[in-house]
Scaffold this motif. Structure first.
Motif, PDB file in Angstrom:
ATOM      1  N   ARG A 163     -32.151 -11.374  -6.113  1.00  0.00           N
ATOM      2  CA  ARG A 163     -31.587 -11.687  -4.802  1.00  0.00           C
ATOM      3  C   ARG A 163     -30.347 -10.849  -4.531  1.00  0.00           C
ATOM      4  N   VAL A 164     -30.055 -10.696  -3.261  1.00  0.00           N
ATOM      5  CA  VAL A 164     -28.830 -10.009  -2.843  1.00  0.00           C
ATOM      6  C   VAL A 164     -28.049 -10.937  -1.925  1.00  0.00           C
ATOM      7  N   ALA A 165     -26.734 -10.726  -1.879  1.00  0.00           N
ATOM      8  CA  ALA A 165     -25.904 -11.424  -0.905  1.00  0.00           C
ATOM      9  C   ALA A 165     -25.970 -10.669   0.417  1.00  0.00           C
ATOM     10  N   VAL A 166     -26.046 -11.409   1.501  1.00  0.00           N
ATOM     11  CA  VAL A 166     -26.056 -10.828   2.847  1.00  0.00           C
ATOM     12  C   VAL A 166     -24.685 -11.115   3.454  1.00  0.00           C
ATOM     13  N   LEU A 167     -23.919 -10.046   3.705  1.00  0.00           N
ATOM     14  CA  LEU A 167     -22.529 -10.186   4.136  1.00  0.00           C
ATOM     15  C   LEU A 167     -22.297  -9.442   5.448  1.00  0.00           C
ATOM     16  N   PRO A 168     -21.367  -9.922   6.280  1.00  0.00           N
ATOM     17  CA  PRO A 168     -20.990  -9.131   7.455  1.00  0.00           C
ATOM     18  C   PRO A 168     -20.239  -7.877   6.996  1.00  0.00           C
ATOM     19  N   VAL A 169     -20.302  -6.805   7.779  1.00  0.00           N
ATOM     20  CA  VAL A 169     -19.730  -5.524   7.328  1.00  0.00           C
ATOM     21  C   VAL A 169     -18.231  -5.609   7.060  1.00  0.00           C
ATOM     22  N   GLY A 170     -17.534  -6.541   7.699  1.00  0.00           N
ATOM     23  CA  GLY A 170     -16.095  -6.642   7.478  1.00  0.00           C
ATOM     24  C   GLY A 170     -15.707  -7.561   6.340  1.00  0.00           C
ATOM     25  N   HIS A 171     -16.676  -8.044   5.579  1.00  0.00           N
ATOM     26  CA  HIS A 171     -16.399  -8.967   4.487  1.00  0.00           C
ATOM     27  C   HIS A 171     -15.610  -8.274   3.383  1.00  0.00           C
ATOM     28  N   ARG A 172     -14.764  -9.029   2.696  1.00  0.00           N
ATOM     29  CA  ARG A 172     -13.896  -8.435   1.664  1.00  0.00           C
ATOM     30  C   ARG A 172     -14.684  -7.832   0.504  1.00  0.00           C
ATOM     31  N   ILE A 190     -25.478 -19.754   5.243  1.00  0.00           N
ATOM     32  CA  ILE A 190     -26.601 -19.951   6.159  1.00  0.00           C
ATOM     33  C   ILE A 190     -27.808 -20.256   5.283  1.00  0.00           C
ATOM     34  N   TRP A 191     -28.242 -21.517   5.315  1.00  0.00           N
ATOM     35  CA  TRP A 191     -29.299 -21.923   4.368  1.00  0.00           C
ATOM     36  C   TRP A 191     -30.098 -23.058   4.970  1.00  0.00           C
ATOM     37  N   HIS A 192     -31.076 -23.576   4.210  1.00  0.00           N
ATOM     38  CA  HIS A 192     -31.910 -24.674   4.676  1.00  0.00           C
ATOM     39  C   HIS A 192     -31.077 -25.941   4.762  1.00  0.00           C
ATOM     40  N   ALA A 193     -31.657 -26.940   5.404  1.00  0.00           N
ATOM     41  CA  ALA A 193     -30.988 -28.242   5.469  1.00  0.00           C
ATOM     42  C   ALA A 193     -30.846 -28.844   4.071  1.00  0.00           C
ATOM     43  N   GLY A 224     -20.626 -13.418  11.808  1.00  0.00           N
ATOM     44  CA  GLY A 224     -19.522 -13.922  11.006  1.00  0.00           C
ATOM     45  C   GLY A 224     -19.545 -15.419  10.771  1.00  0.00           C
ATOM     46  N   ARG A 225     -20.718 -16.025  10.902  1.00  0.00           N
ATOM     47  CA  ARG A 225     -20.813 -17.475  10.767  1.00  0.00           C
ATOM     48  C   ARG A 225     -20.967 -17.935   9.330  1.00  0.00           C
ATOM     49  N   GLY A 226     -21.194 -17.011   8.418  1.00  0.00           N
ATOM     50  CA  GLY A 226     -21.375 -17.347   7.020  1.00  0.00           C
ATOM     51  C   GLY A 226     -22.089 -16.219   6.311  1.00  0.00           C
ATOM     52  N   ILE A 227     -22.393 -16.439   5.046  1.00  0.00           N
ATOM     53  CA  ILE A 227     -23.145 -15.465   4.270  1.00  0.00           C
ATOM     54  C   ILE A 227     -24.521 -16.058   3.976  1.00  0.00           C
TER      55      ILE A 227
END
Length: 303
Positions: A163-172, A190-193, A224-227
């Motif tokens: 698996r990989v982490a999905v991050l916004p481009v401005g993430h640290r 951002i995941w399932h219930a 930017g709502r989460g990873i």
């Protein structure tokens, strides 16, 4: 006494709504008719299934058990209807479902060498569709990703995928070659219930946005709502100018499986099942899914 499927459908409608009036509206029947059918079903089974009091409608223990069993029963009946319709047309066509990032073509090509006269349709499926589409006959066999409700299904592991982490481009951490689970602790996800399905050892707070499919996941992360976490194949099949993928080597891998309904008896489907397993083994021997490895090498790139 045989179980009446029509009464069972009526019961499920009431059990889902916990309200006779709303269930009757959904079924397009009068409420007194619905009430009589539920009483008749209880008489058939010899036990109360629902109770009504000042607080509304409640399921008895027997009712909860019947609701659990009803889904696979009704789906199996619908699947039988679909298969009879197909057989009446004289078609041997099969439909293969697949989750995002899973390549089906190698199995189709291998299957075609033995069954050149059997067309194979493909249909993209999402996580919440996996079991229902198999059980009700919309697909004959599925490439699924765990978790999946295995009730009524035969599920065989096929391969695992990092698996990989999905991050916004401005993430640290966006510029890193890789990160650890510890680096991402506390990040909104951002995941399932069902948070119990998160692949991390440490639960993440729910970002409050449920994504159905990879495209929606990328849009939420880009905003930017989460990873999120996705199988590494996403780095090959999906790109987004505002999202970056970073490998997480210590994250639990994604498990890809083949699944067919237990009730599905078809030599042709069994042959596709075998072809899919053989194709996966050959691909692994030829380079541990080289296509996805190339994606992993480029995981720090975006767009």
């Amino acid at each position: 006494m045989d179980l009446d499927l029509r009464k069972l459908r009526y019961f499920v409608a009431v059990a889902d709504k916990l309200h006779f009036g709303r269930a009757a509206d959904e079924l397009h029947i009068a409420q007194p008719v619905l009430s009589r059918q539920i009483r008749a079903l209880e008489k058939d089974l010899g036990t109360p299934l629902l109770t009504r009091d000042s607080h509304g409608v409640l399921l008895t223990d027997a009712g909860r058990q019947l609701l659990t069993d009803a889904g696979p029963l009704l789906a199996s009946a619908q699947a039988a209807r679909r298969r009879v319709t197909v057989a009446a047309r004289g078609s041997r066509r099969i439909t293969v479902g697949f989750r995002a990032g899973i390549a089906v073509a190698p199995a189709i090509q291998r299957f075609a060498t033995e069954h050149p006269d059997v067309p194979v349709d493909v249909q993209r499926i999402e996580g919440d569709d996996q079991a229902p589409m198999l059980l009700d006959g919309r697909i004959d066999i599925g490439y699924v990703r765990l978790p999946i409700d295995e009730a009524g299904l035969r599920v065989a592991p096929l391969y695992t995928e990092p698996r990989v982490a999905v991050l916004p481009v401005g993430h640290r951490w966006a510029g890193k070659k890789e990160v650890t689970e510890a680096d991402l602790v506390g990040e909104p996800l951002i995941w399932h219930a069902d948070t119990s399905t998160q692949p991390t050892r440490h639960p993440h707070p729910n970002a409050g946005y449920l994504a159905r499919g990879v495209d929606e996941t990328l849009e939420h992360v880009a905003a930017g709502r989460g990873i999120s976490f996705l199988p590494r194949s996403a780095t090959v099949f999906y790109s987004h100018p505002d999202v970056i993928y970073v490998p997480v080597p210590d994250l639990a891998p994604d498990q890809v499986c083949l699944a067919v309904p237990v009730s599905r008896v078809s030599p042709v489907v069994d042959d596709f099942f075998t072809a899919a397993q053989a194709a996966a083994e050959i691909t692994a021997e030829c380079g541990n899914y080289e296509m996805w490895q190339r994606g992993g090498d480029a995981a720090a790139m975006h767009g």
